[in-house]
Design a protein around this motif. Structure first.
Motif, PDB file in Angstrom:
ATOM      1  N   GLU A  38       0.835  -1.191   0.000  1.00 54.57           N
ATOM      2  CA  GLU A  38       0.000   0.000   0.000  1.00 54.57           C
ATOM      3  C   GLU A  38       0.876   1.250   0.000  1.00 54.57           C
ATOM      4  O   GLU A  38       1.848   1.346   0.758  1.00 54.57           O
TER       5      GLU A  38
ATOM      6  N   GLN B 117      -1.946   8.283  -3.723  1.00 57.37           N
ATOM      7  CA  GLN B 117      -2.974   7.580  -4.476  1.00 57.37           C
ATOM      8  C   GLN B 117      -2.796   7.812  -5.983  1.00 57.37           C
ATOM      9  O   GLN B 117      -2.086   8.718  -6.411  1.00 57.37           O
TER      10      GLN B 117
ATOM     11  N   VAL C  32      -8.054   0.701  -6.138  1.00 55.02           N
ATOM     12  CA  VAL C  32      -8.111   1.399  -4.854  1.00 55.02           C
ATOM     13  C   VAL C  32      -7.609   0.458  -3.770  1.00 55.02           C
ATOM     14  O   VAL C  32      -8.121  -0.654  -3.617  1.00 55.02           O
ATOM     15  N   THR C  33      -6.616   0.897  -3.001  1.00 56.49           N
ATOM     16  CA  THR C  33      -6.030   0.034  -1.975  1.00 56.49           C
ATOM     17  C   THR C  33      -6.525   0.343  -0.569  1.00 56.49           C
ATOM     18  O   THR C  33      -6.307  -0.450   0.345  1.00 56.49           O
ATOM     19  N   THR C  34      -7.180   1.478  -0.378  1.00 58.46           N
ATOM     20  CA  THR C  34      -7.682   1.828   0.953  1.00 58.46           C
ATOM     21  C   THR C  34      -8.903   0.988   1.302  1.00 58.46           C
ATOM     22  O   THR C  34      -9.653   0.547   0.421  1.00 58.46           O
ATOM     23  N   LYS C  35      -9.113   0.761   2.605  1.00 61.37           N
ATOM     24  CA  LYS C  35     -10.218  -0.078   3.058  1.00 61.37           C
ATOM     25  C   LYS C  35     -11.558   0.642   2.931  1.00 61.37           C
ATOM     26  O   LYS C  35     -12.565   0.038   2.569  1.00 61.37           O
ATOM     27  N   GLN C  36     -11.584   1.910   3.268  1.00 62.81           N
ATOM     28  CA  GLN C  36     -12.816   2.693   3.170  1.00 62.81           C
ATOM     29  C   GLN C  36     -12.851   3.403   1.818  1.00 62.81           C
ATOM     30  O   GLN C  36     -12.002   4.243   1.531  1.00 62.81           O
ATOM     31  N   VAL C  37     -13.827   3.042   0.991  1.00 57.78           N
ATOM     32  CA  VAL C  37     -13.922   3.596  -0.358  1.00 57.78           C
ATOM     33  C   VAL C  37     -15.309   4.204  -0.555  1.00 57.78           C
ATOM     34  O   VAL C  37     -16.320   3.540  -0.320  1.00 57.78           O
TER      35      VAL C  37
ATOM     36  N   LYS D  40       5.278  -2.907   4.124  1.00 58.32           N
ATOM     37  CA  LYS D  40       4.754  -1.550   4.208  1.00 58.32           C
ATOM     38  C   LYS D  40       5.448  -0.791   5.330  1.00 58.32           C
ATOM     39  O   LYS D  40       5.653  -1.310   6.420  1.00 58.32           O
TER      40      LYS D  40
END
Length: 464
Positions: free
Chosen positions: A124, A128, A169-174, A411
């Motif tokens: 990650e 972005q 998209v690598t973030t958990k909250q999208v 990471k």
């Protein structure tokens, strides 16, 4: 039987044959992928992720002589230093028919080369993706890779298969807006990639599908079906469920799942959803943990509570001269035994992980062959249930230390984080201090030295 070829390439250069039958339920597929100059790949099959272009722990000649591997995945971010064009890989002058990529990493002819922008699994990144670039993690830090540079690099390097750029998209909250942007960007990047007249037409393009619901990318799927189908040779997905959601859409194109199944149970689920090629990074992870895989797909229906692997760090193997897995015909099992592997691991010899890789790749190749045979016979679903009952749900937990972890494999969590590798040579620091003091002429008494011991050694005598 139905055959579909990518019209953008000569018919003899790339083809995928998909066999249909009564066994094709819930997306399960059986096929054959053929690329000129490479071994034909029966699908479902595995793809091995590389590290800087090399399969970890085994050399290229070992791949040719002692494995049956037929496809590898190479990440462009592994080769980027300050800028893509200045990396050594682009300065290669290969002899035909080799490409720059194949020549630089000395990839055996038997292996299909697949090039993508990021590693699998990808680390990650703090930054972005933008409208024109992909956030990557290189050996010199986090950077942004311009999509046009990636496309040009792929043309220059000449892989057998190029993964189309995708806004993952690598973030958990999208948010919903971000998901819509992901679909729009990937669509636009695919369109622009196909609009470029390639200098090297021998590389097949696999269009990327973000892990989104079909309705969120319906316009993109429509273009792939109608407008781009003649230019796209296959599909690359980032979620196993994406293949299942396609249903009858683009079913004649091979599907490469750029996923990270953590064990054979998860791998069976990925295959059952209709994925033809699957990346399997957990094989290398298992080898590095000192575990020899020990499972078969054609398992007894009465079998229960069997382990998926053998922990060779366990001292119980110190004098065990039996093969790693009874009946295994790989080089490691026919030439060496558990006690030897246990010794190599304890001594931190690199050969330990080489022999484990050879064995574990053999187990995986046999596993996939048994899967394909069960699909032919129509027993896949039944055997999958038997496999789930027979084996533990997870791989054994590692009890020893693996090889050194490189910084770009993990990471970064910010300042003050602990070192990724424990200090191995710390015990030598005290000896270095003593040597330095001795050379300076300063006598330093040992705290743990007894006067009587010095006298016994003849280095002094007791004075009354």
């Amino acid at each position: 039987m139905a055959t579909e070829r990518a019209p953008s390439l000569p018919p003899e250069m790339f083809s995928f044959v998909l066999r249909h039958g009564d066994y094709s339920k819930a997306g399960l597929r059986l096929g054959q992928l053929t690329v000129q100059g490479r071994s034909a790949i029966s699908t479902p099959s595995l793809v091995i992720p590389t590290s800087r272009g090399v399969i970890p722990h085994i050399t290229q000649d070992t791949v040719s002589k002692l494995t049956r591997l037929s496809a590898v995945y190479v990440a462009l971010e592994d080769f980027i230093e300050r800028s893509p064009s200045k990396s050594p890989i682009f300065r290669q002058n290969p002899s035909p028919p080799n490409s720059k990529l194949r020549d630089f990493i000395a990839l055996p002819d038997q292996c299909l080369s697949i090039l993508g922008p990021r590693r699998i699994p990808a680390i990650e990144t703090p930054n972005q993706n933008s409208n024109s670039s992909i956030a990557i993690c290189t050996s010199v830090g986090f950077q942004l890779l311009n999509v046009d540079d990636y496309v040009q690099s792929a043309q220059d390097l000449g892989p057998d298969i190029t993964i189309g750029p995708a806004d993952i998209v690598t973030t958990k909250q999208v948010s919903q807006k971000r998901m819509e942007k992901s679909a729009d960007r990937t669509h636009a990047w695919t369109r622009d990639t196909l609009a470029v007249e390639p200098e090297n037409k021998e590389s097949a393009l696999f269009a990327s599908l973000p892990p989104l619901e079909p309705q969120r990318q319906s316009f993109y799927l429509s273009d792939l079906t109608e407008e781009y189908k003649g230019q796209v040779a296959g599909l690359s997905t980032y979620s196993a469920e994406t293949a299942a959601s396609l249903q009858n859409t683009l079913e004649d194109l091979p599907r490469l799942c750029l996923n990270n199944p953590i064990n054979p149970h998860e791998l069976l689920r990925v295959i059952a959803l209709g994925n033809d090629l699957v990346t399997t990074p957990f094989v290398t992870e298992t080898s590095e943990n000192g575990i020899a895989m020990d499972f078969r797909f054609a398992v007894s229906y009465e079998a229960r509570n069997q382990k998926l692997g053998i922990d060779l760090w366990d001292n119980a193997h110190a004098t065990d001269v039996s093969p790693l897995v009874k009946g295994c015909g790989c080089y490691t099992c026919t030439k060496h035994h558990r006690a030897y592997l246990h010794h190599l691991l304890s001594a931190k010899e690199m050969l330990a992980w080489t022999l484990l890789q050879i064995h574990n790749f053999s187990i995986m190749e046999d596993f996939f062959e048994a899967i394909r045979e069960s699909v032919r016979k129509g027993t896949f679903e039944e055997q999958s249930k038997a496999f789930a009952r027979a084996y533990d749900p997870e791989m054994p937990r590692p009890t020893g230390e693996g090889p050194r972890i490189r910084g770009y494999q993990m990471k970064s969590v910010g300042g003050g984080e602990p070192k990724k590798n424990r200090k191995v040579y710390g015990r030598l620091d005290e000896q270095a201090r003593k040597l330095e003091e001795a050379e300076s002429g300063i006598a330093t008494p040992e705290e743990d030295v007894n006067a009587k011991d010095i006298e016994k050694l003849g280095l002094g005598e007791v004075q009354n």
